[in-house]
Design an enzyme around this catalytic site. Structure first.
Site, PDB file in Angstrom:
ATOM      1  N   ASP A 146       1.036  -1.037  -0.072  1.00 24.15           N
ATOM      2  CA  ASP A 146      -0.010   0.084   0.123  1.00 24.15           C
ATOM      3  C   ASP A 146       0.768   1.217   0.026  1.00 24.15           C
ATOM      4  O   ASP A 146       2.016   1.233   0.342  1.00 24.15           O
ATOM      5  CB  ASP A 146      -0.900   0.079   1.233  1.00 24.15           C
ATOM      6  CG  ASP A 146      -2.311   0.584   0.907  1.00 24.15           C
ATOM      7  OD1 ASP A 146      -2.145   1.535   0.040  1.00 24.15           O
ATOM      8  OD2 ASP A 146      -3.099   0.362   1.707  1.00 24.15           O
TER       9      ASP A 146
ATOM     10  N   GLU B 205       3.131   5.439  -3.677  1.00 25.78           N
ATOM     11  CA  GLU B 205       3.040   6.481  -4.450  1.00 25.78           C
ATOM     12  C   GLU B 205       4.782   7.137  -4.057  1.00 25.78           C
ATOM     13  O   GLU B 205       5.155   7.602  -4.927  1.00 25.78           O
ATOM     14  CB  GLU B 205       2.042   7.439  -4.383  1.00 25.78           C
ATOM     15  CG  GLU B 205       0.931   6.930  -4.686  1.00 25.78           C
ATOM     16  CD  GLU B 205      -0.127   6.028  -3.669  1.00 25.78           C
ATOM     17  OE1 GLU B 205       0.009   6.592  -2.343  1.00 25.78           O
ATOM     18  OE2 GLU B 205      -0.108   4.726  -3.745  1.00 25.78           O
TER      19      GLU B 205
ATOM     20  N   ASP C 124      -8.345   3.839  -3.578  1.00 25.19           N
ATOM     21  CA  ASP C 124      -9.679   3.914  -2.277  1.00 25.19           C
ATOM     22  C   ASP C 124     -10.699   4.600  -3.335  1.00 25.19           C
ATOM     23  O   ASP C 124     -11.122   5.822  -2.807  1.00 25.19           O
ATOM     24  CB  ASP C 124      -9.151   4.598  -1.158  1.00 25.19           C
ATOM     25  CG  ASP C 124      -8.132   3.740  -0.468  1.00 25.19           C
ATOM     26  OD1 ASP C 124      -7.867   2.480  -0.838  1.00 25.19           O
ATOM     27  OD2 ASP C 124      -7.696   4.344   0.774  1.00 25.19           O
TER      28      ASP C 124
END
Length: 624
Positions: free
Chosen positions: A210, A213, A283
């Site tokens: 997760d 980025e 998300d």
């Protein structure tokens, strides 16, 4: 070829790239004659896509988050008791404990007091497990302390901002969580050391990486001057996901070749396909508009040369369908039920079929019970996914070995039909199956709710989308579909034949997604199973759709190791001659340990005609 933030302009005046910084920018022009040819050149330049294990193409159950190891194991157990196929279960964040222990790569949450047993219990039920890991560490963790001493942590603000779990973040108690320098090979070594010792050695099967980025909050201009191993953050910022995902892939490959690497990750960069990465769209909100956007998102991503993509089935933020926070009401709310079923149908034809989100329970048994339309529709699609595993796994070999794609924009295969060039709500899944998801509500009103990440996490101020509506999910509806020109098409459900090049109306019910099979297609259908490798493929049905010549290669290997890279696999070429109405199952090519030497095929034409044939590896033909 440049890793810094870049502004792309494309208008009537210019097509240009303006980069914030770069010593040099290389430009590549790739002429491939068609989209597949361009993608092949992209992968030749940036890396090929390795094979994933067969089990990863089964059904995955996930949520934000299972709060104990007993809950994780119980979900798998309930699927087995219900006879619903399942191959993957995912543990989301906070198994490490509080936010100061963020991503400790250690089970310090007392509700996960025996992780070894949890994984063994999941394995004992013939399921596999993935777990959430991040690119950042809390200040009380062992990785943080070692990386900090070596100057391998960045100073900009990242998630979570507070050491407390309340929302909004209480900045009286800053978390101190920091992102690690994934550009530094020594930092990647340290990352893997703790991941291997704390989790992989317990038997963990896959990774959910997760915030790759990475999350960068409260952005300040000076943040971009942060020093990395490869220069300023401004200079290399966009390649961060490539580096952090690549670090895990390379280290696991160095440890073992017996377990294929599978990484689910929130962000991608060109070339990431070479690292066993499946990127998901993040998300996203549980709205029809968001659902509709997933289809072109997946197609555009695939056209960049990265074949593995998926989205959170049902959307991530679904709290506006709930009566109160994190209860069962949304899964009983017909507005959400319809959206979830249609999203699940789309997810059945993604490279990864994974149900996930917050606010709402996603397990099938939360949506009702057998004999009820919503439950039955979910069960039907999971079952369909498993029946198509021989087709999907053979397609995965086409992806790895011949640079193909799972999700194919229609212009890839029907470029001569100008009408498909801009169609963004239909696509091919593999070379044979046209998928036309129903992406508008038919039974309920579309609840228009704008949900941002900040609003989604706000448990108290959730805008509600609950509407009292009388719904009959057994009612028949209809939708319009365009079938590309240049071929005949068969309705997957009814075998009704249609000419291409025109729009048709398809009658549907809640449990039906419009699917059409191209003439000349050969689709292998597998047995009913509870998990991907439960039964050998010793008796497959070959569905043949006449009307054109066709070819298919049935691929098999040991399903989860890298021996295929050494040639341990088999290919069975299958061809249909439309003029002579003859199916030829060619000589088997290759061998691997434990392969099926003898098997049976049942050949079924679209008109229902069937013939069975025994196959021992030598060419055999079936005439109709």
């Amino acid at each position: 070829d440049n890793y810094s933030p870049t502004l792309f302009t494309d208008n009537e005046v210019e097509t240009s790239f303006r980069s914030e910084v770069g010593d040099c920018v290389d430009y590549y022009f790739m002429y491939g004659k068609n989209a597949d040819g361009v993608i092949a050149q992209v992968r030749s330049l940036t890396g090929q896509a390795p094979m994933f294990p067969l089990w990863t193409y089964g059904y995955w159950q996930s949520k934000e988050r299972y709060k104990s190891q007993e809950e994780v194991v119980d979900v798998v157990r309930k699927y087995r008791e219900l006879g619903i196929p399942l191959d993957g279960i995912i543990q989301d964040w906070q198994y490490w404990g509080h936010n100061y222990l963020w991503n400790a790569m250690d089970f310090q949450n007392p509700t996960f007091n025996n992780p070894q047993k949890m994984i063994e219990d999941v394995h004992a039920m013939n399921a596999h497990m993935a777990i959430s890991i991040w690119s950042s560490f809390g200040p009380m963790t062992k990785p943080y302390r070692e990386l900090d001493k070596k100057g391998m942590l960045f100073n900009f603000t990242t998630w979570p901002q507070s050491g407390l779990e309340s929302w909004p973040p209480n900045m009286e108690y800053p978390s101190g969580v920091r992102v690690y320098d994934a550009y530094n090979p020594e930092a990647r070594d340290i990352y893997w050391k703790y991941l291997n010792d704390g989790i992989f050695k317990l038997g963990m099967d896959a990774w959910w990486m997760d915030s790759t980025e990475p999350d960068h909050l409260d952005w300040k201009p000076e943040d971009m001057d942060t020093k990395t191993y490869l220069g300023s953050f401004r200079k290399v910022r966009n390649a961060y996901p490539l580096m952090t995902v690549g670090g895990v892939y390379d280290h696991q490959r160095a440890v073992t070749s017996d377990k294929r690497v599978f990484i689910l990750t929130r962000s991608g960069f060109l070339g990431q396909q070479r690292y066993g990465a499946n990127v998901w769209s993040g998300d996203v909100a549980s709205t029809w508009e968001s659902f509709r956007n997933q289809i072109p998102a997946g197609l555009n991503f695939s056209l960049c040369g990265m074949p593995h993509w998926n989205s959170d089935i049902g959307g991530f933020f679904a709290g506006h369908y709930n009566e109160s926070w994190n209860d069962d009401s949304a899964s009983k709310n017909p507005l959400y039920q319809e959206l979830y079923v249609r999203w699940l149908q789309f997810g059945t034809f993604n490279p990864m079929m994974r149900s996930h989100g917050t606010d709402v329970y996603r397990e099938i048994y939360k949506f009702g019970k057998k004999g009820e339309p919503v439950y039955d529709a979910i069960e039907k699609m999971i079952g369909l996914r498993y029946s198509l595993l021989p087709y999907i796994y053979s397609t995965s070999w086409e992806v790895s070995n011949r640079q193909s794609s799972f999700m194919r924009a229609l212009m890839m295969d029907f470029v001569d039909d100008r009408k498909v060039w801009d169609i963004n709500d239909e696509y091919m899944f593999g070379k044979s199956i046209l998928v036309a998801p129903i992406a508008h509500a038919q039974y309920t009103p579309e609840a228009v709710v704008k949900v941002s990440e900040e609003e989604g996490w706000n448990r108290d101020g959730v805008k509600k989308a609950k509407t009292d509506v009388a719904v009959d999910f057994m009612e028949t509806k209809s939708t319009k579909i365009y079938l590309p020109a240049g071929t005949l098409w068969y309705d997957f459900w009814t075998n009704e034949k249609h000419e291409g090049g025109k729009e048709i109306t398809k009658e549907t019910t809640l449990d039906v997604i419009p699917l059409y099979v191209k003439a000349g297609s050969i689709i292998p259908v597998g047995p009913q199973v509870q998990y991907a490798t439960e039964k050998p493929w010793d008796h497959l049905e070959l569905k043949v759709y006449a009307g054109a010549n066709g070819n298919f290669i049935l691929y098999e290997d040991e399903f989860d190791n890298y021996n295929y890279e050494k040639g341990a696999y088999t290919e069975i070429p299958i061809s249909w001659n439309n003029a002579s109405r003859k199916l030829t199952i060619g000589a088997r090519k290759g061998t691997y340990e434990g392969m099926l030497k003898n098997r049976k095929f049942t050949v079924t034409l679209q008109d229902g005609t069937q013939k069975s044939v025994d196959y021992s590896g030598k060419a055999v033909s079936v005439k109709f």
